[in-house]
Enzyme design. Structure first.
Site, PDB file in Angstrom:
ATOM      1  N   ALA A   1     -72.185  25.214  11.235  1.00  0.00           N
ATOM      2  CA  ALA A   1     -72.670  25.900  10.041  1.00  0.00           C
ATOM      3  C   ALA A   1     -72.740  24.922   8.874  1.00  0.00           C
ATOM      4  O   ALA A   1     -72.121  23.869   8.900  1.00  0.00           O
ATOM      5  CB  ALA A   1     -71.714  27.028   9.703  1.00  0.00           C
TER       6      ALA A   1
ATOM      7  N   GLY B   1     -71.828  26.642  15.000  1.00  0.00           N
ATOM      8  CA  GLY B   1     -73.080  27.402  15.008  1.00  0.00           C
ATOM      9  C   GLY B   1     -74.134  26.778  15.909  1.00  0.00           C
ATOM     10  O   GLY B   1     -74.974  27.486  16.480  1.00  0.00           O
TER      11      GLY B   1
ATOM     12  N   GLU C   1     -73.392  27.963  19.231  1.00  0.00           N
ATOM     13  CA  GLU C   1     -73.735  29.389  19.328  1.00  0.00           C
ATOM     14  C   GLU C   1     -75.235  29.585  19.526  1.00  0.00           C
ATOM     15  O   GLU C   1     -75.666  30.467  20.259  1.00  0.00           O
ATOM     16  CB  GLU C   1     -73.233  30.125  18.082  1.00  0.00           C
ATOM     17  CG  GLU C   1     -71.719  30.257  18.126  1.00  0.00           C
ATOM     18  CD  GLU C   1     -71.092  30.757  16.840  1.00  0.00           C
ATOM     19  OE1 GLU C   1     -71.380  30.142  15.796  1.00  0.00           O
ATOM     20  OE2 GLU C   1     -70.320  31.720  16.872  1.00  0.00           O
TER      21      GLU C   1
ATOM     22  N   GLU D   1     -64.125  25.610  14.547  1.00  0.00           N
ATOM     23  CA  GLU D   1     -63.876  26.519  13.411  1.00  0.00           C
ATOM     24  C   GLU D   1     -62.398  26.678  13.067  1.00  0.00           C
ATOM     25  O   GLU D   1     -62.044  26.834  11.903  1.00  0.00           O
ATOM     26  CB  GLU D   1     -64.483  27.908  13.692  1.00  0.00           C
ATOM     27  CG  GLU D   1     -65.988  27.984  13.548  1.00  0.00           C
ATOM     28  CD  GLU D   1     -66.737  27.538  14.793  1.00  0.00           C
ATOM     29  OE1 GLU D   1     -66.109  26.935  15.700  1.00  0.00           O
ATOM     30  OE2 GLU D   1     -67.953  27.782  14.864  1.00  0.00           O
TER      31      GLU D   1
ATOM     32  N   MET E   1     -49.209  -3.262  14.983  1.00  0.00           N
ATOM     33  CA  MET E   1     -50.377  -2.938  14.177  1.00  0.00           C
ATOM     34  C   MET E   1     -51.584  -3.819  14.486  1.00  0.00           C
ATOM     35  O   MET E   1     -52.697  -3.326  14.636  1.00  0.00           O
ATOM     36  CB  MET E   1     -50.046  -3.060  12.685  1.00  0.00           C
ATOM     37  CG  MET E   1     -49.100  -2.022  12.180  1.00  0.00           C
ATOM     38  SD  MET E   1     -49.602  -0.350  12.591  1.00  0.00           S
ATOM     39  CE  MET E   1     -50.998  -0.109  11.521  1.00  0.00           C
TER      40      MET E   1
ATOM     41  N   ASP F   1     -51.881 -14.744  17.967  1.00  0.00           N
ATOM     42  CA  ASP F   1     -50.443 -14.497  17.827  1.00  0.00           C
ATOM     43  C   ASP F   1     -49.724 -15.755  18.304  1.00  0.00           C
ATOM     44  O   ASP F   1     -50.302 -16.547  19.066  1.00  0.00           O
ATOM     45  CB  ASP F   1     -50.024 -13.296  18.692  1.00  0.00           C
ATOM     46  CG  ASP F   1     -48.690 -12.706  18.242  1.00  0.00           C
ATOM     47  OD1 ASP F   1     -48.681 -11.593  17.695  1.00  0.00           O
ATOM     48  OD2 ASP F   1     -47.644 -13.371  18.440  1.00  0.00           O
TER      49      ASP F   1
ATOM     50  N   GLU G   1     -43.305  -8.369   8.284  1.00  0.00           N
ATOM     51  CA  GLU G   1     -43.232  -8.040   6.850  1.00  0.00           C
ATOM     52  C   GLU G   1     -42.212  -8.925   6.111  1.00  0.00           C
ATOM     53  O   GLU G   1     -41.174  -8.448   5.657  1.00  0.00           O
ATOM     54  CB  GLU G   1     -42.857  -6.548   6.751  1.00  0.00           C
ATOM     55  CG  GLU G   1     -42.956  -5.937   5.397  1.00  0.00           C
ATOM     56  CD  GLU G   1     -44.379  -5.626   4.983  1.00  0.00           C
ATOM     57  OE1 GLU G   1     -45.326  -6.226   5.515  1.00  0.00           O
ATOM     58  OE2 GLU G   1     -44.547  -4.787   4.093  1.00  0.00           O
TER      59      GLU G   1
ATOM     60  N   LYS H   1     -45.604 -14.439   5.054  1.00  0.00           N
ATOM     61  CA  LYS H   1     -46.969 -14.004   4.735  1.00  0.00           C
ATOM     62  C   LYS H   1     -47.625 -14.950   3.733  1.00  0.00           C
ATOM     63  O   LYS H   1     -48.810 -15.257   3.850  1.00  0.00           O
ATOM     64  CB  LYS H   1     -46.968 -12.572   4.193  1.00  0.00           C
ATOM     65  CG  LYS H   1     -46.777 -11.516   5.278  1.00  0.00           C
ATOM     66  CD  LYS H   1     -47.224 -10.147   4.809  1.00  0.00           C
ATOM     67  CE  LYS H   1     -46.784  -9.005   5.703  1.00  0.00           C
ATOM     68  NZ  LYS H   1     -47.595  -8.774   6.885  1.00  0.00           N
TER      69      LYS H   1
ATOM     70  N   SER I   1     -47.225  -3.250   4.349  1.00  0.00           N
ATOM     71  CA  SER I   1     -47.021  -1.858   3.941  1.00  0.00           C
ATOM     72  C   SER I   1     -46.118  -1.760   2.735  1.00  0.00           C
ATOM     73  O   SER I   1     -45.970  -0.681   2.170  1.00  0.00           O
ATOM     74  CB  SER I   1     -46.458  -1.034   5.099  1.00  0.00           C
ATOM     75  OG  SER I   1     -45.415  -1.710   5.724  1.00  0.00           O
TER      76      SER I   1
ATOM     77  N   ASN J   1     -50.110   3.919  11.519  1.00  0.00           N
ATOM     78  CA  ASN J   1     -49.791   3.829  12.940  1.00  0.00           C
ATOM     79  C   ASN J   1     -49.655   5.227  13.539  1.00  0.00           C
ATOM     80  O   ASN J   1     -48.871   6.015  13.013  1.00  0.00           O
ATOM     81  CB  ASN J   1     -48.458   3.057  13.040  1.00  0.00           C
ATOM     82  CG  ASN J   1     -48.006   2.834  14.453  1.00  0.00           C
ATOM     83  OD1 ASN J   1     -48.775   2.983  15.379  1.00  0.00           O
ATOM     84  ND2 ASN J   1     -46.739   2.493  14.613  1.00  0.00           N
TER      85      ASN J   1
ATOM     86  N   ASN K   1     -46.862   5.512   1.135  1.00  0.00           N
ATOM     87  CA  ASN K   1     -45.435   5.290   1.350  1.00  0.00           C
ATOM     88  C   ASN K   1     -44.608   5.644   0.121  1.00  0.00           C
ATOM     89  O   ASN K   1     -43.463   6.069   0.247  1.00  0.00           O
ATOM     90  CB  ASN K   1     -45.170   3.845   1.770  1.00  0.00           C
ATOM     91  CG  ASN K   1     -45.516   3.625   3.235  1.00  0.00           C
ATOM     92  OD1 ASN K   1     -45.578   4.577   4.015  1.00  0.00           O
ATOM     93  ND2 ASN K   1     -45.761   2.387   3.615  1.00  0.00           N
TER      94      ASN K   1
HETATM   95  P1  NAD Z   1     -44.757  -6.582  14.772  1.00  0.00           P
HETATM   96  O1  NAD Z   1     -43.448  -7.250  14.608  1.00  0.00           O
HETATM   97  O2  NAD Z   1     -44.888  -5.529  15.807  1.00  0.00           O
HETATM   98  O3  NAD Z   1     -45.881  -7.655  15.035  1.00  0.00           O
HETATM   99  C1  NAD Z   1     -46.026  -8.863  14.350  1.00  0.00           C
HETATM  100  C2  NAD Z   1     -46.658  -9.874  15.276  1.00  0.00           C
HETATM  101  O4  NAD Z   1     -46.959 -11.023  14.531  1.00  0.00           O
HETATM  102  C3  NAD Z   1     -45.760 -10.313  16.423  1.00  0.00           C
HETATM  103  O5  NAD Z   1     -46.439 -10.176  17.640  1.00  0.00           O
HETATM  104  C4  NAD Z   1     -45.471 -11.768  16.118  1.00  0.00           C
HETATM  105  O6  NAD Z   1     -45.338 -12.563  17.294  1.00  0.00           O
HETATM  106  C5  NAD Z   1     -46.683 -12.175  15.335  1.00  0.00           C
HETATM  107  N1  NAD Z   1     -46.493 -13.314  14.458  1.00  0.00           N
HETATM  108  C6  NAD Z   1     -45.397 -13.724  13.799  1.00  0.00           C
HETATM  109  N2  NAD Z   1     -45.672 -14.831  13.086  1.00  0.00           N
HETATM  110  C7  NAD Z   1     -46.973 -15.129  13.288  1.00  0.00           C
HETATM  111  C8  NAD Z   1     -47.839 -16.154  12.844  1.00  0.00           C
HETATM  112  N3  NAD Z   1     -47.409 -17.078  12.016  1.00  0.00           N
HETATM  113  N4  NAD Z   1     -49.102 -16.166  13.284  1.00  0.00           N
HETATM  114  C9  NAD Z   1     -49.552 -15.211  14.120  1.00  0.00           C
HETATM  115  N5  NAD Z   1     -48.771 -14.218  14.573  1.00  0.00           N
HETATM  116  C10 NAD Z   1     -47.494 -14.171  14.170  1.00  0.00           C
HETATM  117  O7  NAD Z   1     -45.097  -6.009  13.335  1.00  0.00           O
HETATM  118  P2  NAD Z   1     -46.028  -4.764  12.977  1.00  0.00           P
HETATM  119  O8  NAD Z   1     -45.219  -3.518  13.017  1.00  0.00           O
HETATM  120  O9  NAD Z   1     -47.274  -4.833  13.750  1.00  0.00           O
HETATM  121  O10 NAD Z   1     -46.310  -5.049  11.437  1.00  0.00           O
HETATM  122  C11 NAD Z   1     -47.271  -5.984  11.028  1.00  0.00           C
HETATM  123  C12 NAD Z   1     -47.654  -5.701   9.598  1.00  0.00           C
HETATM  124  O11 NAD Z   1     -48.181  -4.385   9.503  1.00  0.00           O
HETATM  125  C13 NAD Z   1     -46.463  -5.721   8.642  1.00  0.00           C
HETATM  126  O12 NAD Z   1     -46.902  -6.264   7.424  1.00  0.00           O
HETATM  127  C14 NAD Z   1     -46.102  -4.259   8.495  1.00  0.00           C
HETATM  128  O13 NAD Z   1     -45.467  -3.990   7.263  1.00  0.00           O
HETATM  129  C15 NAD Z   1     -47.460  -3.635   8.553  1.00  0.00           C
HETATM  130  N6  NAD Z   1     -47.482  -2.219   8.979  1.00  0.00           N
HETATM  131  C16 NAD Z   1     -46.711  -1.787   9.998  1.00  0.00           C
HETATM  132  C17 NAD Z   1     -46.775  -0.460  10.382  1.00  0.00           C
HETATM  133  C18 NAD Z   1     -45.976   0.065  11.542  1.00  0.00           C
HETATM  134  O14 NAD Z   1     -45.885   1.293  11.716  1.00  0.00           O
HETATM  135  N7  NAD Z   1     -45.416  -0.786  12.367  1.00  0.00           N
HETATM  136  C19 NAD Z   1     -47.638   0.425   9.707  1.00  0.00           C
HETATM  137  C20 NAD Z   1     -48.442  -0.061   8.678  1.00  0.00           C
HETATM  138  C21 NAD Z   1     -48.348  -1.385   8.318  1.00  0.00           C
END
Ligand code: NAD
Length: 696
Positions: free
Chosen positions: A88, A134, A137, A157, A332, A351, A406, A411, A433, A457, A504
């Site tokens: 619809a 619809g 339907e 619906e 992630m 990785d 994280e 980073k 995050s 996630n 968050n």
């Molecule tokens: P994770 O620990 O599961 O994965 C991180 C990966 O990065 C690992 O496989 C590790 O080997 C790799 N790594 C480490 N150093 C590296 C480098 N120098 N080069 C390349 N790879 C490298 O972490 P995650 O839970 O996937 O989180 C990743 C990011 O996403 C973080 O910033 C986290 O805050 C964010 N995040 C996580 C979630 C969640 O639910 N897990 C949700 C949203 C955002």
């Protein structure tokens, strides 16, 4: 005059008949010399067909023309490449007037569909793509349905707080096993071609290039509708309907309690009382639908539908992103990379650990299967995803997404090295995050192309992505990222860098408050149940376990360090469990013990004993308070966007319309007064935010 009707699916031109053509607004009628008439639905100024009042009025005029010169066979088709019809026109639900006016409009729609069904000539709906609501339907009112491979059918619906309203409740139950029909309508799930064929919704599956032949093969067949077996007749009998209704009610109450979601319960009642009696069903369907339209649930869910549309609009424009490089193949990174590949982008994934890459590819295959891709599509998606331990793809990528652990220093180093190797015009994004973006942007020489892309996630289930700006981010970077999020079929929420960003920041107080209640001796199952009763899809402690207690802890610490107001203490048990490696679902144990991806909840502990009166408010009101703070701080543009973001990222009780909408419906004064009482009783973390004064 005959004019060509051009529509294409991929490379294939749609078969839309030939011959003299007459136009009826949104419909066209073509009559070929062999006695076949093609009624082609092609909604004006729209890329998708929807069933508006105008479309039904035009169909009525087309039926007038047919009745004055009846063809041997009528074919209904859509000229839109995407599908048959999407349902619809939901904007009309908002203008439906009162219950009586809504029922009147529905009756007029039924009359047209009944006329189509009652035509003396056989009718066939040829369906490609989707036939929903619809649209479904309309197809059901035809004698037969030919599906082009890949078509799917459904009644979504219930997701709008409604049930089918244009004859679907009885036509589907008459066509297929009524139990299966009810399941489709109650769940809102769709049936893809194979399932639809097995259920008996479609008579034949064909390829687009064989549509003409498939239609012609049916020329000369007699009109016949009743193809139901003995089983369906038995299931239509009173005692069988009563028994089935009882079972459906219990199951439905678990998923969608009647006090929050009246529509599925109304549908069960329709069938229980009137099943098997078409006239009574039709009358009852109309009045039940009109009544449901007036409920707060339907109004709020319809509002949520438009909030989604508003988010989609943020994604308009071209991203210019075809190649993506993801750094970090953990929880992630693996999901983001797989999702982008499934959505057609070329992705490289790096990785430090080869095992992480191998696991990511396996995970991608599972995600592709879950997304209902065919074997060939799965193969193509996996071909587009390249494990890339040496990061060759980084230098070619249009977008680089950093998804490493994280840790601020890690980073910062990583982003600086990414910038060294990336193309000058590539966008660099982080999935952090909790880290504020200014501190990351400062390591870059070209911070204008840097922003946050905060996925949730699991990426395949949670539609929202926060597109996080920082002061140096260029407009172009942000609008390309919004478009990118839209291109991979997610919803962008533009937010600014702030502790916890938006989602968050709003969600964490809820999770922490639940944790403090555990310290006070309330059972986790009981706390979760209170939140579920409010309408959250799952309780806060289950959410914390799913997200990971370590992640929650990290976000909570970041908020405490960066906000200039008190927030909950982190519960003692949470810190201890994280230190001992009890992290939640990913480690098999957190608040709950997890088996096969599900928490084991000891229902016996939820013995219905009297909980303190303020448990629900202690959980929910801190979210509203943080939401108002985010509006005051302009973390997001407005309350509508905020509500949308919380619904699509966290599932915040959609029938309540989002946190700010809920606060307004409950009454701002009441919310503020209750927060003050909670602050007096439990501490300053509940102190109402200054932003309440400005909330309209
Ligand atoms: P994770 O620990 O599961 O994965 C991180 C990966 O990065 C690992 O496989 C590790 O080997 C790799 N790594 C480490 N150093 C590296 C480098 N120098 N080069 C390349 N790879 C490298 O972490 P995650 O839970 O996937 O989180 C990743 C990011 O996403 C973080 O910033 C986290 O805050 C964010 N995040 C996580 C979630 C969640 O639910 N897990 C949700 C949203 C955002």
């Amino acid at each position: 005059m005959s004019k060509p009707v051009l529509s294409v699916i991929g490379e294939t031109k749609l078969e839309l008949g030939s011959g003299e053509e007459q136009a009826f607004g949104n419909w066209r009628l073509r009559r070929d010399t062999g006695g076949i008439a093609w009624a082609i639905l092609d909604c004006e100024n729209a890329s998708t067909n929807t069933l508006s009042e105008a479309v039904l009025t035009d169909l009525s005029k087309l039926l007038d023309a047919l009745e004055s010169q009846m063809p041997e066979l009528l074919v209904l088709r859509s000229a839109k490449p995407g599908g048959f019809a999407a349902g619809a026109d939901i904007s009309e639900f908002r203008e439906a007037g009162d219950e009586e006016a809504a029922a009147k409009r529905l009756r007029a729609g039924h009359e047209v569909i009944d006329r189509l069904e009652g035509l003396p000539c056989p009718t066939i709906a040829v369906v490609h793509g989707y036939a929903l609501g619809g649209g479904f339907e309309l197809a059901l009112a035809c004698d037969q349905r030919i599906a082009v491979d890949g078509a799917w059918f459904g009644f979504p619906e219930v997701k709008l707080g409604l049930h089918p309203g244009l004859g679907g409740t009885f036509r589907l139950s008459e066509l297929i096993d009524p139990t299966e029909a009810m399941t489709l309508m109650l769940t809102g799930k769709s049936a893809h071609t194979k399932k639809a064929k097995a259920l008996g919704i479609i008579d034949e599956v064909t390829k687009e290039r064989h549509v003409d032949a498939a239609v012609r093969a049916r020329l000369g067949q007699k009109k016949s509708r009743d193809r139901r077996g003995v089983k369906a007749a038995i299931l239509d009998m009173g005692p069988a309907r009563k028994l089935a209704a009882k079972r459906m009610r219990t199951q439905t109450e678990e998923q969608a309690p009647q006090r929050h979601y009246p529509a599925p319960h109304a549908l069960i009642e329709l069938r229980e009382i009137h099943g098997g009696d078409r006239d009574a069903m039709q009358k009852a369907e109309i009045s039940s639908f009109a009544k449901l339209l007036m409920t707060d649930t339907a109004r709020n869910l319809i509002r949520v539908f438009f909030l989604r549309e508003a988010l989609k609009k943020k994604a308009s424009g071209e991203s210019g992103i075809d190649r993506v490089h993801v750094v970090g193949a953990g929880t992630m990174g693996a999901e983001i990379a797989a999702w982008c590949a499934i959505k057609g982008l070329r992705v490289t994934l790096s990785d430090l650990k080869l095992e992480a890459l191998a696991k990511a590819v396996k995970n991608a295959a599972r995600m592709a299967r879950d997304a209902h891709l065919s074997d060939i599509e799965i193969r193509d998606a996996l071909d587009r995803l390249m494990p890339d331990p040496k990061q060759f793809g980084l230098a070619d990528a249009d977008l680089i997404i950093e998804a490493a652990p994280e840790t601020l220093d890690l980073k910062r180093d990583l982003l600086a090295s990414i910038e060294e190797r990336a193309r000058n015009d590539a966008i660099i994004a982080t999935n952090t995050s909790s880290l504020e973006l200014d501190g990351l942007a400062s390591v870059l020489k070209t911070p204008g192309r840097f922003a946050g892309l905060h996925f949730f996630n699991p990426v395949s289930k949670l539609e929202l992505v926060e597109v996080v700006s920082q002061p140096s981010a260029s407009k172009e970077t942000l609008s390309r990222l919004n478009a990118f999020v839209g291109a991979i079929d997610r919803l962008p929420a533009p937010v600014k860098s702030y502790p916890g960003f938006l989602v968050n920041r709003v969600l964490t107080p809820y999770l922490l408050e639940a944790g403090l209640m555990v310290d006070e001796g309330i059972e986790p199952v009981e706390i979760d149940r209170v939140a579920e009763r409010f309408g959250m899809p799952m309780g806060p402690l289950e959410v914390a376990d799913r997200v990971g207690l370590d992640v929650c802890l990290h976000v909570a610490d970041t908020l405490r360090d960066n906000l200039d107001k008190p927030i909950s203490e982190v519960p003692v048990w949470m810190r201890k469990r994280v230190e001992s490696g009890r992290l939640g679902r990913k480690s098999g144990k957190g608040v709950y013990v997890w088996k096969d991806g599900k928490p084991e909840k000891d229902k016996a502990k939820d013995d219905g004993k009297q909980l303190p009166d303020d448990v629900e408010d202690r959980l929910i009101l801190p979210m509203l308070n943080a939401a108002v703070e985010c509006l005051r701080e302009a973390v997001i543009s407005d309350a509508e966007m905020l509500d949308a973001a919380m619904i699509f990222a966290t599932g915040f009780a959609p029938f309540r319309g989002g946190p700010v909408h809920y606060a307004r419906q409950r009454g701002k004064d009441d919310v503020v007064k209750t927060l003050e009482q909670l602050a007096a009783r439990h501490g300053p973390r509940f102190t109402p935010d200054a932003g309440w004064a400005d909330l309209a």
